[in-house]
Design a protein around this motif. Structure first.
Motif, mmCIF file in Angstrom:
data_model
loop_
_atom_site.group_PDB
_atom_site.id
_atom_site.type_symbol
_atom_site.label_atom_id
_atom_site.label_comp_id
_atom_site.label_asym_id
_atom_site.label_seq_id
_atom_site.Cartn_x
_atom_site.Cartn_y
_atom_site.Cartn_z
ATOM 1 N N SER A 795 0.834 -1.218 0.000
ATOM 2 C CA SER A 795 0.000 0.000 0.000
ATOM 3 C C SER A 795 0.857 1.251 0.000
ATOM 4 N N SER A 796 2.011 1.197 -0.671
ATOM 5 C CA SER A 796 2.898 2.363 -0.740
ATOM 6 C C SER A 796 3.299 2.586 -2.183
ATOM 7 N N LEU A 797 3.505 3.851 -2.514
ATOM 8 C CA LEU A 797 3.914 4.233 -3.860
ATOM 9 C C LEU A 797 4.908 5.378 -3.734
ATOM 10 N N TYR A 798 6.112 5.181 -4.265
ATOM 11 C CA TYR A 798 7.168 6.181 -4.170
ATOM 12 C C TYR A 798 7.537 6.655 -5.571
ATOM 13 N N HIS A 809 5.354 9.589 -14.124
ATOM 14 C CA HIS A 809 4.311 8.570 -14.096
ATOM 15 C C HIS A 809 4.846 7.324 -13.436
ATOM 16 N N ARG A 810 3.971 6.649 -12.723
ATOM 17 C CA ARG A 810 4.322 5.407 -12.044
ATOM 18 C C ARG A 810 3.097 4.503 -12.067
ATOM 19 N N SER A 811 3.315 3.254 -12.272
ATOM 20 C CA SER A 811 2.206 2.298 -12.317
ATOM 21 C C SER A 811 2.048 1.616 -10.970
ATOM 22 N N SER A 837 -2.390 12.507 -9.570
ATOM 23 C CA SER A 837 -3.591 12.092 -10.294
ATOM 24 C C SER A 837 -3.425 10.637 -10.686
ATOM 25 N N VAL A 838 -4.553 9.992 -10.948
ATOM 26 C CA VAL A 838 -4.544 8.581 -11.275
ATOM 27 C C VAL A 838 -5.445 8.346 -12.469
ATOM 28 N N TRP A 855 -0.239 6.428 -12.031
ATOM 29 C CA TRP A 855 -0.240 7.593 -11.155
ATOM 30 C C TRP A 855 0.710 8.637 -11.711
ATOM 31 N N SER A 856 0.318 9.868 -11.600
ATOM 32 C CA SER A 856 1.113 10.998 -12.090
ATOM 33 C C SER A 856 1.436 11.908 -10.928
ATOM 34 N N PHE A 857 2.679 12.359 -10.899
ATOM 35 C CA PHE A 857 3.168 13.235 -9.837
ATOM 36 C C PHE A 857 3.665 14.521 -10.470
#
Length: 1770
Positions: A795-798, A809-811, A837-838, A855-857
């Motif tokens: 449940s983590s996204l870096y 962007h990250r998947s 954003s997702v 996911w976009s940062f």
């Protein structure tokens, strides 16, 4: 490899054993005396020959014991043809003995045996020898005794098959015991190798095979030694051997093929789509497991763990594990068998390859579809039917799906109902329809209405309203219509809480308009009562409108109900509603309305089931009972029926507009008449599907199953209450009982609500069949689950560091771990919506399915962000309720990014204009975050004369991608294209701007780097030229003018015009034979002139590519540019120019070889131009010289062929420019102009003197231009120089047209141009300097074809020199041939009959690869002149000269013989004497005479007087004369001609000035160049010498042979003196001696200094030197007289450039000196020797000077003092 153990060796004669390795199994006996028993046996068995005696080289004892004697015999055999006498030396040791005489005599061919006895005393090895000596020599036979030892034979190395990581490969090798002992062995081996067996025991000469297993854990090259210890069992190992094991490990790799689309493959997620599959059907699909690696790969194929624990997967794969060979593939088959309609199944297969770096996941997906069936009509109206009659109607069942539909009407069609449908059950094929017939057979005069359910397997039922009215003669009820059903339905939908149903009906009846209003309201607003589903309505009808299992059911909407709804006769029931043995049962019907109802049962004929009473009235809210009796008429049978009862209002009368339709209740009854003890029918049926899975949601759900009677007997069924569990009570089955006829089926509907307490593996539901112990089991799974979703990475996204304003962007993956299809939605805090954003934010997840979100940062400032978005998900069936949430921790860092180039300035050199060049610019991102940027470029041209408008002209540097992203700490190669459009230097400044997430610019432009390039056109230059044939003696300067090479080079180096680039490459573009020209540049290529039928004129131009790009060049003839047309398209009309052009083309008068080619940068190529003199006249031919993508120049080839009798002078140009001269100059320089006689006869020329006189008169009687030799004669093929003196009167450009007349020929007008310079004008040149620069290169860069001898310099420029000066320079002749010798001869030119150039040596020979030094000496005349001399060196091959002299000698001998012999004519004698001629006859056109006759007298040698007569051979004689001529020519032997020499041209340029002018303008060069000058020209040389007294003893200057003798003598003396050690020692003493020699102040060997005015001779100081008279320019005669006087003075003096000596006074000390000329010769010879050594490599001129270390001062002083003392003593 053979390995042995070392035995005991007390004698110490052996050496320890050492192991060795090799590639093959080989003998190692040379390293140990006990190695290889087989080798010893073979060696001892072989027989050798020693001095004619054949015997064994050694005797070996192997099997022996202590205390015994062992004897072997040595046999000697004499194989010589003479008697052999041998002396024997017995063995030395006592262990070997022999009993034989000391002398042995062997006759030829005989043998002698020598017994040798071996007596061992110890267990060790023995060695000795026996020696034989003969007259020829001696030899020995070795005697050896060995003990047995352990020995094993193994290979040196073993190569194992290539193996995959974490796999294994194996091979075997042989282990052999080569000894005669039993040998025990044990292997010592380490991972990754394993040997089997590891130890063992080998009998003598036994062998076994060792298995090597290779199990690598990493992809490496493994080379490892394994050791084998061997010896006697139970004891310590005596020896060991080594085997090198070699293995290669590779990572295995497997790929999936034939899966998914290209887009899915690019995403990296292979998917196997099954599409939509019919329920109950199966679909197979295949995919291949391919092995691209070079090793065999083992794999396993399993389901992805952590998913939904399904009761039974709908996907199955026939492959679970296997092996794939390299390059092979294995096909796997996946079967999809769905069971639940309208669901999507998802499964994941994991392909695991042992040892591979990654796993491959294959997604399996497919959907299940069921039948889609519809009715053609939902209401069947039978209308009004009389009692007892039957009426039928048809309707269609339509199946619009690709699935077969199984249907069944819930209606008793055996007479128990007034309605029946045929067929009552069946199937509907995919995409088809079936027609059914509905029958209405009323038995009582009432209105009938029944809603019948059409059960569809795997679908909700279809409801059909059947209505009809029965009239009798007595009763005629109101006819029931379909609109009555609609009005009734609308009434119940709008009723909220009416007090009474009947009053409500009456209210609707009273207001007709209210009916319409009700209809409109029902359309406009939703109904207050939610309609029930068809399945629920069917259930209520089957349960008698009462559902005890449902807590939501109520009697508020029920009109009539019946209890029970099923009756089972002769069945054991646990229910209290029925008796176990009664044949009659009771049912109760309840009136839930407020009106009185009439109840009427439908009577069936011959039915075993009867109801009593058949009809009655029922008060409101009351109940009544009816008896149902089962009276079978036949025993041992099965019965079943569905009894129906109609209920309607009692007081309904005809004519009412609103009619309440009747209600119908049914009771299912089954029974059997089997007697006690009788066996019931054995059922034969099937239940599909055997497993029923309900949704994992706690809602009321339905499922259908099919009970198929496949037997020949009827079948009754009911639930087996005794065997069913408690969980089975939660499942309701409708119908609960019934009868199935043979071959028919029954669709059962199951209803339940899933619970969490239900077992996950399901529970069993038993159906009792035929009222006996026969049952059918149905597994029911009704487990309720909570929605469960898993988030990836705990449940983590870096996010990696991201540039501010940009986006990363990250998947991230989420997975549905429940059996519920879910709908999800991401929620981001409002404050962080602009940061993260997702996509997608919402979606659906099927059971076991994974979804990847992107996911976009997008950071806004430079800091660390921490955001917690929420994932909300809920089951799709709940419409948003029962939601669950999960939180994801998202963390990212915003930072500032920047990029730069590796080099700030990059220069990519030159690029062809109009072409393109791809370049790569490295851009580096040293920031911690990726940088997204856009590039811009600014173009500038560094040429000042180039106009460039950046707003209108695009940049010539284009990027392949202007927007890109560079990862942190990475380099990106920016691929760009340079397309220069002009010839200029380009400078591009590349800048970048960072981009934000939306693609907009977020920063100001920042410069990255500068790119430089240069646009160039292809360029060629002519760097050298030579000629051959008749034109071979033309100078290079003359050839340079003929071909306008200066202009050609100038145009080739210039830019092409746009029209020249119309066709960038050679193309056929013209329809005419005279193509159009796209260039304005036109040049003349003058091939000079030659007589008719002379050898072709050949010229060779050396083209050089001085640029940096390759050049494609072509010479295009007109035919090369013309499009080839068909014959009918040609006009055939040619003008005179085209006819001349055709003549040149057809006869190949002009030829070029090669006509095209490619020159790379720095390359050179020689192009041959040839002009054939075949036709008289002037030939012109246009040729286009085309450089691809470059210049296009029209070359007008022009050549002249003259008649042999015609005098002809060829002018290279009709214009000549003189060197500029200063006005008022007292001695203007003499200049020359060349005339070339290109004809075959001498030419007399004359310069028009009248024009010169008129020119003088026009210039105030000043001779501006005068010719010194205005007339003369030019020999054929020679050149004559016209000598001119240009003396301008004004500072301007003079244009003078002078006619030159040719005797018996044409006159030519030549324009002479010259410029006068005024030295008094400010800014102008005060003096005319030498412009006589060489027109050709000084050094020849490349040889011409066939040239083997080279000059070190092709041109020499001496520059400005004074008159009467002698200058010298050196040059080299080099022979590049490796085999041939060459002779050379210098042809020295003269000017005014004066030899101004001398070369030493003038002739000589060159050996292969030899260089010779030549000294060129130039002596300027007494009058200023401009010199342009062509010095020719003739080079001839020595072999050709030898061949020529040999042929000439034979020819002379023949001529001598013919001069002294004569022939007596004999008619029978046929021998013909050969005719000798001096040279080949030259044909003379225009003259005719008798043909050549055969001479019989001596000698027929032609002379010049008979040349014309011999020329008649070339005329056209008659046929008879031609025959005689052929016979004569065969016997003609012409005099051999010498070989034509190769000519090397050396251009010599200089300009001489008067002494006074030279001293004035070149004072620095005067002292360096001028050594001696001539004395006063008016003074006689004899007077000078007579008036000069030479002192006694003074050496006179010598010349000629005397000079050479003196020079050589002096050189020898000097060399001997320097080699004398005594002389060297005496030089040391000169330091201490006083100076006894003081030279005079002025040496006579040098000329007086002219650097000061006091040193200049004048009339007051010297009577010998008179003032030089001023040369007046009053006329031509004075100039000619002065020149002639100078020439005479030179002739009288004999040597130019020398002054007389001054007399010495008596009181002057007499100096001792050497003549200057002799000293100069010695120095010149020394320098020449040094240069020759430098050329040959013996002397390095650029080497650093050596440092000489002097001895100590003290020692030197002592030696000097001792030398001085010794001298004083003498």
């Amino acid at each position: 490899m053979l390995a042995e153990s070392q035995g005991p060796d007390p004698l110490g004669s052996g050496a320890p054993w050492t192991s060795s390795t090799g590639n093959d199994i080989k003998d190692q006996g040379s390293r140990h005396r006990q190695q290889g028993r087989q080798h010893l046996q073979q060696k001892s068995s072989k027989r050798s020959c020693f001095f004619g005696l054949e015997t064994r080289p050694e005797l070996v004892w192997e099997d022996w014991d202590l205390g015994k004697e062992f004897t072997k015999t040595l046999v000697l055999k004499n194989i010589y043809s003479k008697l052999q006498k041998l002396h024997l030396r017995p063995p030395v040791s006592k262990f070997f003995t022999t009993i034989i005489p000391q002398i042995i005599v062997l006759s030829p061919g005989t043998s002698f045996s020598i017994p040798i006895i071996f007596k061992p005393l110890q267990r060790c090895e023995y060695e000795d020898s026996i020696e034989f000596q003969s007259n020829d020599g001696s030899f020995q036979v070795c005697l050896r005794a060995t003990i047995p030892c352990h020995a094993l034979e193994v290979p040196d190395s073993v190569l194992l098959p290539i193996c995959a990581v974490e796999h294994s490969s194996h091979t075997t090798f042989r282990l052999k015991n080569t000894s005669k002992l039993q040998t025990w062995f044990e292997w010592v081996c380490a991972a990754p190798y394993q040997l089997s067996p590891e130890q063992g025991l080998l009998k003598p000469h036994q062998e076994c095979y060792i298995t090597v297993v290779f199990r690598p854990q990493e992809a490496l090259v493994y080379q490892q030694h394994v050791y084998c210890k061997f010896g006697e069992e139970g004891y310590e190992a005596e020896g060991s051997c080594t085997v090198l094991l070699q293995g290669l490990a590779k990572y295995p790799s497997l790929q999936l093929r034939n899966v998914g689309t290209q887009e899915e493959k690019e995403k990296g997620s292979p998917v196997l789509h099954f599409g939509s599959v019919a329920v109950g059907q199966s679909l197979q699909k295949h995919f291949d497991i391919f092995n691209p690696s070079p090793v065999t790969a083992s794999f396993s194929l399993s389901r992805l763990s952590g998913g939904v624990q399904l009761f039974e997967s709908e996907f199955s794969c026939d492959v679970t594990r296997g092996k794939v060979v390299p390059g092979g593939s294995q096909r796997a088959t996946v079967t999809f068998s769905p069971t639940v309609v309208d669901t999507v199944s998802v499964e994941y297969l994991v392909l695991k390859c042992r040892g591979a770096l990654k796993e491959t996941i294959l997604k399996l997906t497919g959907s299940c579809i069921g039948p889609r069936v519809s009715l053609s009509s939902f209401v069947v109206d039978f209308g009004c039917v009389k009692e007892g009659e039957t009426i039928s109607q048809t309707l269609e069942l339509v199946n619009s799906s690709p699935v077969e539909a199984i249907y069944q009407w819930d209606l008793d069609c055996n007479g128990h109902s007034v309605f029946s449908i045929h067929p009552a059950s069946g199937t509907v094929c995919p995409h088809s329809h079936t027609t059914v017939r509905a029958v209405y057979r009323p038995t009582q005069p009432i209105a009938h209405h029944r809603r019948v359910a059409c059960l569809i397997l795997h679908r909700e039922p279809l409801l059909l309203d059947l209505i009809g009215t029965c009239h009798s003669e007595l009763q005629q009820p109101v006819i029931l219509r379909p609109e009555h059903l609609i009005l009734y339905k609308l009434h119940w939908n709008r009723r909220q809480d009416p007090p009474d149903t009947r009053s409500s009906m009456q209210q609707v009846h009273l207001d007709q308009q209210g009916i319409c209003a009700t209809l409109e309201e029902s359309i406009q607003r939703p109904a207050a009562v939610v309609p029930i589903s068809p399945m629920e309505e069917f259930y209520q009808s089957c349960l008698g409108f009462m559902d005890p299992l449902s807590s939501s059911s109520s009697l508020s909407s029920t009109h009539v109900s019946v209890v029970p709804s099923e009756l089972l006769f002769n069945h054991k029931m646990s229910s209290s509603l029925s008796s176990s043995s009664a044949s009659s049962r009771f049912v109760s019907i309840t009136n839930h309305t407020r009106g009185k109802l009439s109840l009427v049962w439908t009577v069936a004929q011959d039915s075993p089931f009867t109801v009593s009473p058949l009809s009655c009235d029922l008060a409101p809210l009351k109940s009544t009972s009816f008896r149902v009796t089962y009276s079978p008429k036949q025993l041992n049978t099965l019965h079943g029926a569905q009894l129906e009862c109609f209920a309607f209002y009692k007081d309904n009368h005809i004519g009412e507009p609103l009619l309440c339709p009747p209600w119908c209740v049914t009771v299912r009854v089954i029974g059997h008449s089997f007697q006690l003890g009788k066996e019931h029918f054995i059922p034969c049926c099937s239940l599909k599907p055997p497993i029923v899975v309900f949704p994992a949601l706690s809602v009321l759900s339905y499922r259908t199953v099919l009970l198929q009677n496949s037997g020949d007997l009827p079948l009754i069924f009911c639930p087996d209450q005794s065997s069913n569990s408690a969980m089975a009570e939660t499942v309701s089955v409708i119908p609960n009982c019934g009868i199935i006829q043979p071959g028919d089926h029954q669709i059962l509907t199951l209803r339940t609500t899933s619970t969490e307490e239900s077992p996950k593996q399901g529970f069993s539901l038993q159906l009792q069949l035929n009222a006996a112990k026969h049952t059918k089991e149905l597994t029911v799974v009704s487990v309720a689950e909570k929605p469960c979703v898993s988030l990836e990475r705990d449940s983590s996204l870096y996010f990696q560091p991201t540039a501010v304003g940009s986006q990363t962007h990250r998947s991230h993956q989420i997975r549905n771990l429940s059996r519920l299809p879910l709908r999800f939605q991401w929620s981001i805090p409002e404050s962080d919506e602009g940061i993260i954003s997702v996509e997608p934010g919402v979606g659906e997840l099927h059971p076991n399915e994974s979804s990847v979100q992107t996911w976009s940062f997008n950071p806004l400032v430079e800091k660390t962000y921490r955001v917690k978005p929420t994932l909300t998900f809920w089951p799709i069936q709940t419409d948003g309720c029962n939601k669950s949430q999960l939180t994801l921790k998202v963390e990212g860092i915003g930072s500032n990014g920047f990029i730069k180039a590796e080099k700030a300035v990059m220069d990519f050199g030159e690029t062809l204009v109009g072409s393109y060049r791809s370049i790569e610019i490295p851009l580096v991102n040293n920031s911690p975050c990726p940088v997204t940027f856009c590039l811009s470029v600014e173009q500038r041209l560094l040429e000042d004369d180039v106009i460039y408008d950046p707003e209108t002209e695009p940049s010539d540097l284009q990027f392949d991608c202007e927007r890109a992203t560079i990862a942190p700490q990475c380099t990106m190669l920016l691929r760009s294209t340079v397309r220069p459009q002009r010839r200029a230097k380009y400078l591009w400044t590349i800048s970048y701007q960072t981009l934000n997430s939306s693609g907009g610019v977020s920063s100001s432009p920042q410069a990255v780097c500068e790119v430089r390039a240069r646009g160039v056109f292809p360029t060629l230059q002519v760097i050298d030229v030579c000629s051959g044939g008749r034109m071979g003696r033309l100078s290079k300067e003359h050839l340079w003018k003929l071909f306008s090479l200066d202009s050609l080079n100038k145009h080739l180096l210039s830019d092409p015009s746009s029209s020249e680039l119309t066709y960038r490459t050679p193309t056929r573009h013209s329809l005419r034979s005279y193509p159009s020209i796209f260039t304005k540049t036109i040049l003349d290529f003058n091939f000079s002139a030659a007589p008719l039928n002379s050898e072709p004129s050949t010229f060779v131009l050396m083209f050089h590519n001085s640029g940096s790009i390759s050049v494609d060049w072509t010479f295009l003839f007109p035919e090369d540019q013309q499009i080839e047309l068909e014959y009918w398209a040609e006009t055939g009309e040619l003008d005179s120019a085209e006819l001349c052009q055709m003549k040149v083309q057809d006869n190949h008068l002009f030829s070029i070889s090669p006509r095209s080619g490619t020159l790379h940068p720095g390359q050179q190529r020689a192009v041959h131009f040839t002009y054939s003199h075949t036709f008289v006249g002037t030939d012109r031919f246009p040729v286009v010289f085309k450089l691809s993508y470059g210049r296009e120049i029209l070359l007008n080839f022009q050549g002249v062929t003259v008649e042999r009798e015609r005098p002809y002078l060829h002018f290279a140009s009709n214009q000549h420019v003189f060197t500029s001269v200063t006005i008022g100059h007292s001695s203007p320089p003499m200049q020359v102009y060349e005339l070339h006689n290109a004809g075959a006869v001498p030419v007399h020329y004359e310069v028009d003197a009248a024009v010169l006189s008129q020119l003088q008169m026009d210039n105030f009687n000043h001779p501006v231009l005068c010719c010194l030799n205005p007339e003369g004669e030019v020999l054929p093929g020679k050149l004559v120089t016209l000598e001119w003196i240009f003396s301008p009167l004004e500072a301007k450009m003079y244009h003078m047209d002078i006619p030159i007349h040719i005797q018996d020929g044409d006159s030519t007008l030549v324009r002479f141009e010259g410029c006068g310079i005024d030295c008094r004008t400010p800014g102008s040149n005060s003096f005319y300097y030498s412009d006589s620069k060489p027109s050709v290169l000084r050094v020849q860069r490349m040889s011409f074809p066939g040239q083997v001898v080279f000059l070190s310099e092709d041109s020499i420029s001496l520059g400005d020199i004074p008159v009467s000066t002698q200058c010298s320079t050196i040059l080299f002749l080099t022979n590049m041939s490796q085999t041939d010798n060459y002779h050379y001869t210098w042809d020295l030119p003269q000017q005014r009959n004066q030899q101004v150039v001398q070369i030493h040596p003038e002739r000589g020979s060159l050996c292969p690869e030899e260089s010779v030094l030549c000294v060129l000496t130039f002596t300027s005349g007494h009058y200023p002149a401009v010199y342009r001399l062509d010095v020719i060196c003739q080079v001839t091959q020595e072999a050709a000269m030898v061949q020529y002299h040999g042929a000439l000698q034979c020819w002379n001998e023949e001529r001598e013989r013919q001069q002294h012999e004569f022939t007596i004519t004999d008619k029978s004698h046929t021998e013909i004497q050969e005719i000798l001629i001096d040279k080949e006859c030259v044909p003379l056109s225009g003259r005719k005479g008798p043909p050549l006759r055969k001479y019989k007298t001596l000698p027929p040698i032609c002379s010049r007087s008979s040349l014309k007569e011999m020329g008649n051979m070339c005329n056209r004689p008659t046929k008879t004369e031609r025959r005689a001529l052929r016979e004569t020519v065969k016997q003609v032997w012409k005099q051999p001609e010498p070989p034509q020499p190769s000519l090397l041209h050396l251009e010599l340029t200089a300009q001489s000035h008067g002494l006074q002018e030279y001293i004035t303008h070149f004072p620095d060069q005067y002292n360096r160049l001028c050594r001696c000058l001539l004395s006063d020209k008016t003074q006689k040389p004899t007077t000078a010498f007579s008036t000069t007294t030479v002192p006694a003893g003074l050496l006179q200057p010598t010349q000629g042979p005397e000079k050479d003798i003196i020079m050589h003598i002096l050189m020898s003396l000097l060399k001997n003196i320097l080699d004398d050690s005594a002389f060297t020692q005496s030089l040391i003493t000169l330091v201490s001696k006083p100076i006894i020699y003081q030279p005079a102040g002025t040496s006579p060997s040098y000329c007086p200094s002219v650097s000061s005015s006091s040193d200049l001779p004048d009339s007051s100081t010297s009577s010998h030197h008179k003032p030089e008279p001023q040369v007046g320019l009053s006329g031509t005669e004075s100039i000619e007289a002065r020149l002639n006087e100078d020439d005479n003075a030179v002739d009288r003096d004999g040597t130019a450039g020398r002054l007389t000596n001054k007399p010495q006074t008596q009181n002057t000390l007499r100096p001792e000196y050497v003549p200057a000329s002799m000293a100069e010769d010695v120095l010149l010879n020394t320098l020449q020797n040094l240069m020759m050594e430098a050329v040959s490599g013996e002397l390095v001129l650029t080497a650093h000077p050596r440092t000489v270390i002097l001895p100590p001062v003290s020692a030197r002083t002592k030696r000097m003092s001792r030398a001085a003392a010794a001298e004083e003593g003498v």
